[in-house]
Write an enzyme that holds these catalytic residues in place. Structure first.
Site, PDB file in Angstrom:
ATOM      1  N   SER A   1       0.840  -1.198   0.000  1.00  0.00           N
ATOM      2  CA  SER A   1       0.000   0.000   0.000  1.00  0.00           C
ATOM      3  C   SER A   1       0.869   1.240   0.000  1.00  0.00           C
ATOM      4  O   SER A   1       1.995   1.236   0.499  1.00  0.00           O
ATOM      5  CB  SER A   1      -0.891   0.023   1.244  1.00  0.00           C
ATOM      6  OG  SER A   1      -0.114   0.323   2.405  1.00  0.00           O
ATOM      7  N   ASP A   2       0.358   2.319  -0.594  1.00  0.00           N
ATOM      8  CA  ASP A   2       0.979   3.614  -0.325  1.00  0.00           C
ATOM      9  C   ASP A   2       0.841   3.868   1.170  1.00  0.00           C
ATOM     10  O   ASP A   2      -0.030   3.305   1.841  1.00  0.00           O
ATOM     11  CB  ASP A   2       0.315   4.715  -1.146  1.00  0.00           C
ATOM     12  CG  ASP A   2       1.229   5.916  -1.364  1.00  0.00           C
ATOM     13  OD1 ASP A   2       2.227   6.067  -0.612  1.00  0.00           O
ATOM     14  OD2 ASP A   2       0.975   6.710  -2.291  1.00  0.00           O
ATOM     15  N   TRP A   3       1.690   4.723   1.689  1.00  0.00           N
ATOM     16  CA  TRP A   3       1.794   4.892   3.135  1.00  0.00           C
ATOM     17  C   TRP A   3       0.493   5.463   3.708  1.00  0.00           C
ATOM     18  O   TRP A   3       0.098   6.580   3.421  1.00  0.00           O
ATOM     19  CB  TRP A   3       2.980   5.794   3.459  1.00  0.00           C
ATOM     20  CG  TRP A   3       4.258   5.057   3.738  1.00  0.00           C
ATOM     21  CD1 TRP A   3       5.099   5.285   4.784  1.00  0.00           C
ATOM     22  CD2 TRP A   3       4.858   3.971   2.993  1.00  0.00           C
ATOM     23  NE1 TRP A   3       6.173   4.403   4.747  1.00  0.00           N
ATOM     24  CE2 TRP A   3       6.048   3.586   3.660  1.00  0.00           C
ATOM     25  CE3 TRP A   3       4.501   3.279   1.855  1.00  0.00           C
ATOM     26  CZ2 TRP A   3       6.872   2.567   3.208  1.00  0.00           C
ATOM     27  CZ3 TRP A   3       5.321   2.260   1.396  1.00  0.00           C
ATOM     28  CH2 TRP A   3       6.484   1.917   2.071  1.00  0.00           C
TER      29      TRP A   3
END
Length: 800
Positions: free
Chosen positions: A219-221
């Site tokens: 996932s993106d952060w």
């Protein structure tokens, strides 16, 4: 060592779930019992930041890298960054970004490659091959249609199937199928109603099942928004740590409750273990001792790449390179403060910085009559002076949750306004927190002051309870993850004021919080600065003006407010040109600008964000020590209203509709018969070339186009031969032509080379939503060769 499946079979459910979310911001847990080490991811794409964010190599920005149109050079850059990754003791470099240049306002426009999927694909594959040749995994991002910063955490992208397949997915597909990229990052946004990190059609369907991706999806952060759906639909790793949705035993509980099949957990862990095996990490402990190595060969590479990316937009009368005699005035904010890169997660401390001022001083000597910035480009005010802060210092109060109704769980004082919480310093078991800081301010001077409210979330600043600054209004980038808003107030020197700033997240799942307050006397001298610059220009034979943008004007987290040169730089150029018509403009920026003065200057050079060697590389090109080898990776418009997404950006009611369909970039300008300001593929040279007639060999869609090119000038130069395919008849609306391939030649004076471009079936296909497959429409096709999308030299006809 047992094979990967056997390793996973030996793990408990608790151990497996612990490997599927971050332990800290950059570190992922392993399984010591089985010899699986913890491992590290790091931001890119212009360097490898590592954990400690110490100095490192900073190469040119992605829009500059794509402007080289040089596959071998890009692979060299990737290999250098892979070597930096080894120094940093990382395992995955979070790059490249292959989202497309859809709107020129996009805050991360500079961080992506191009408006064209074919150019983006070729550059991405070369970059990934370079990085992974060093044993460091690359992570292609952000999957998919993550093309704006406006409402980036929640925006739902309404995009048709054909546009997804023909425009937005191909760079990811090339990264997977051709480069074997080890990781894919899921985006923040939604796509057609499903979240990008939990998208059954795109993650599980297209990426893993159809393309056969065998790496892991991260996932993106802070991107994922729930526990079960991402686990069911293709996500493999939640970042950062500690995991909000997959940590705290939430993922394990979902498995035990029967909401997630344990076989899915096994598949996720197996993907990560397989990556670590490829990386050579199984059985090897993690070394966290990063090193910073400033290699001369990397400096030389970064400098060569920067000059190779620079686009000679115009050069009337061959005023460039600069003559060996005559006086020169250096003007503009980019002279002494040359911008290396844009803002956000791309930020990195360089091994060294170089400016146009320093580099040109060394070359011009007594010929330099002086320099003047003309305009101050800073947006972030200076830190509050320590001796202006009274009482016990700055009081910080931390409240649980979103807003100040939650419990106050910590309070302390310190002497400075800046404070951050990140990774190990994040308060334990807090999903989100709001911060209030307050202090007494006694300014040393009377007059109008500019305040800045700075924060990673929503920051509002009050003086004596009067609202002054809000970073959701006129938002600007102010450092890694930090955004600012400014406001003005007249202050009396010696009088004490009460300052308060409230910092409130807009959603849960925080993993980073930084707050700060800035203050300075307001700059009211712009007119005088421009006048001084014009006066200096009049005293020189040639004026070189460096204008553009920087990390405070182009940054992750906020789209640009307009596509004009920021902060009145067009006025500066107009004044300098009026004083000295022999003015050369250098544009130091990453995204398109409108250039109303372009017809009034003899020469313009687009230098992009050139990385740590910015000053030296720009000086190399200005002085003729290097060739400006770049070609435009994106069309620049005369007016923003001409751009493809103008009527469909940024969206409304939480949805952005990609109404332009497949007509992105030059495809749109062709279809609408709009003349661009600077065409896709355009770029001049310090030498001249003669093109021969193209020839075609092969059978059907498997075709090789060859074009002989001769350097007819007196110095070494490079030329890019671009091949476009145009269908004669349209079964459905199609672009007039599309880039199918290209070749870059570097030739000595008098030398002839042959550009060879291989076409493939995909060069002629379109996506058919009815059959959900690629199709080749039978009929006649023109294969054009050209120097840009508007400079087509000749064509060959094919029948399929």
């Amino acid at each position: 060592m047992t094979d990967n499946s056997q390793l996973v079979d030996q793990m408990t459910l608790e151990e497996k779930c612990a490997m599927l979310h971050g332990r800290t911001a950059w570190i992922v847990e392993g399984c010591d019992r089985l010899g699986i080490p913890e491992w590290c991811l790091s931001d890119g794409p212009v360097g490898a930041r590592g954990r400690a964010a110490g100095p490192g190599l900073v190469v040119p920005g992605p829009s500059a890298v794509s402007a080289t149109w040089d596959i071998a050079l890009v692979e060299e850059l990737g290999a250098a960054l892979g070597a930096e990754g080894i120094d940093r003791k990382i395992d995955v470099l979070l790059a490249p970004t292959v989202n497309l240049h859809r709107s020129p306002r996009g805050g991360r426009h500079f961080e992506s490659y191009s408006e064209d999927p074919e150019l983006s694909s070729r550059i991405a594959v070369a970059y990934i091959n370079g990085v992974q040749s060093q044993g460091i995994g690359a992570c292609v991002k952000h999957f998919v249609a993550n093309d704006q910063e406006f409402e980036r955490f929640t925006i739902d992208v309404d995009v048709d199937e054909r546009s997804l397949r023909e425009i937005y997915l191909p760079p990811f597909e090339a990264a997977v199928k051709e480069a074997g990229v080890k990781s894919v990052m899921g985006a923040y946004n939604f796509v057609n109603g499903d979240h990008a990190c939990a998208h059954p059609d795109l993650l599980a369907g297209v990426l893993k099942d159809e393309w056969g991706f065998d790496g892991f999806v991260v996932s993106d952060w802070g991107a994922i928004k729930e526990t079960v759906a991402p686990a069911l639909h293709g996500l493999d790793l939640e970042m950062p740590g500690p995991g909000r949705w997959w940590g705290k035993d939430r993922l394990r509980a979902a498995v035990e409750a029967g909401e997630v099949d344990e076989a899915l957990i096994d598949d996720k862990v197996r993907r990560i273990v397989s990556f670590l095996a490829w990386r050579g990490r199984l059985g090897e402990p993690t070394d966290h001792e990063e090193v910073s190595v400033d290699r001369p060969e990397h400096r030389a590479l970064a400098r060569r790449a920067a000059s190779s990316s620079m686009v000679l937009v115009k050069n009337v009368g061959s005023v460039l390179p600069l003559a060996t005699d005559g006086t020169v005035a250096l003007i503009g904010p980019g002279v002494a403060d040359t911008a290396m890169l844009g803002g956000g997660s791309a930020l990195l401390t360089p091994h060294r910085t170089t400016t146009v001022q320093e580099a040109m001083n060394a070359r011009l000597g007594h010929r330099l009559v002086g320099s003047a910035p003309g305009i101050d480009m800073r947006r972030r005010a200076a830190a509050v002076p320590a001796d202006w802060i009274g009482g016990d210092g700055v009081a910080f109060e931390l409240f649980d949750g979103i807003g100040f109704d939650g419990a106050r769980f910590e309070a302390f004082t310190r002497q400075w306004t800046r404070k951050g919480w990140f990774g190990d310093t994040w308060p334990e078991d807090r999903d989100s927190m709001s911060v209030r800081l307050s202090f007494e301010l006694t300014p040393a001077h009377s007059g109008r002051h500019r305040f800045c409210a700075l924060g990673t979330a929503h920051a509002r600043l009050y003086v004596d309870d009067v609202p002054i600054a809000d970073n959701e209004v006129a938002r600007f980038g102010a450092g890694l993850g930090l955004h600012g808003g400014d406001g003005y107030m007249d202050l009396v020197g010696g009088r004490t004021y009460r300052v308060r700033m409230d910092h409130v997240p807009q959603r849960g799942g925080q993993w980073l919080c930084v707050v700060d307050v800035g203050i300075e006397l307001a700059d009211i001298g712009r007119e005088q600065g421009i006048a001084d610059a014009a006066e200096l220009a009049a005293r020189a034979d040639t004026a070189v003006i460096v204008v553009g943008s920087n990390a405070e004007w182009e940054s992750e987290g906020a789209d640009r407010e307009s596509i004009e040169l920021p902060n009145g730089q067009d006025d500066l150029i107009a004044a300098v040109v009026a004083a000295n018509p022999n003015t050369i403009v250098v544009m130091n920026c990453g995204a398109p600008m409108t250039l109303p003065w372009l017809d009034d200057v003899p020469a313009a050079l687009l230098a992009w964000y050139p990385g740590q060697e910015a000053g030296e590389a720009i000086a190399d090109v200005l002085m003729g020590d290097a060739e400006p080898g770049g070609r435009m990776p994106t069309t620049w418009a005369r007016d923003e209203r001409d751009t493809p997404a103008f009527l469909n950006y940024p969206g409304e009611a939480g949805v952005v509709r990609y109404g332009e369909g497949v007509f992105v970039g030059y495809r749109w300008y062709d279809a609408r018969n709009i003349e661009p300001l600077i065409p896709f593929g355009h770029g001049g040279s310090y030498t001249t070339f003669d093109w021969g007639e193209p020839s075609v060999s092969g059978d059907g869609v498997d075709t090789v186009v060859q074009v002989p090119v001769t350097n007819t000038g007196d110095r070494v130069g490079s030329e890019v031969v671009q091949v476009y395919v145009a269908p004669e008849a349209h079964v459905v609306p199609r672009p007039a032509k599309e880039l199918a391939g290209f070749a870059k030649l570097t030739l000595a004076p008098g030398e002839t080379g042959v550009a060879r471009v291989s076409l493939k079936e995909r060069s002629f296909t379109r996506w058919d939503p009815g059959s959900h497959d690629w199709v080749v429409d039978p009929g006649n096709y023109s294969v054009h060769v050209g120097a840009s999308a508007t400079d087509l030299r000749s064509a060959v006809e094919l029948t399929l």
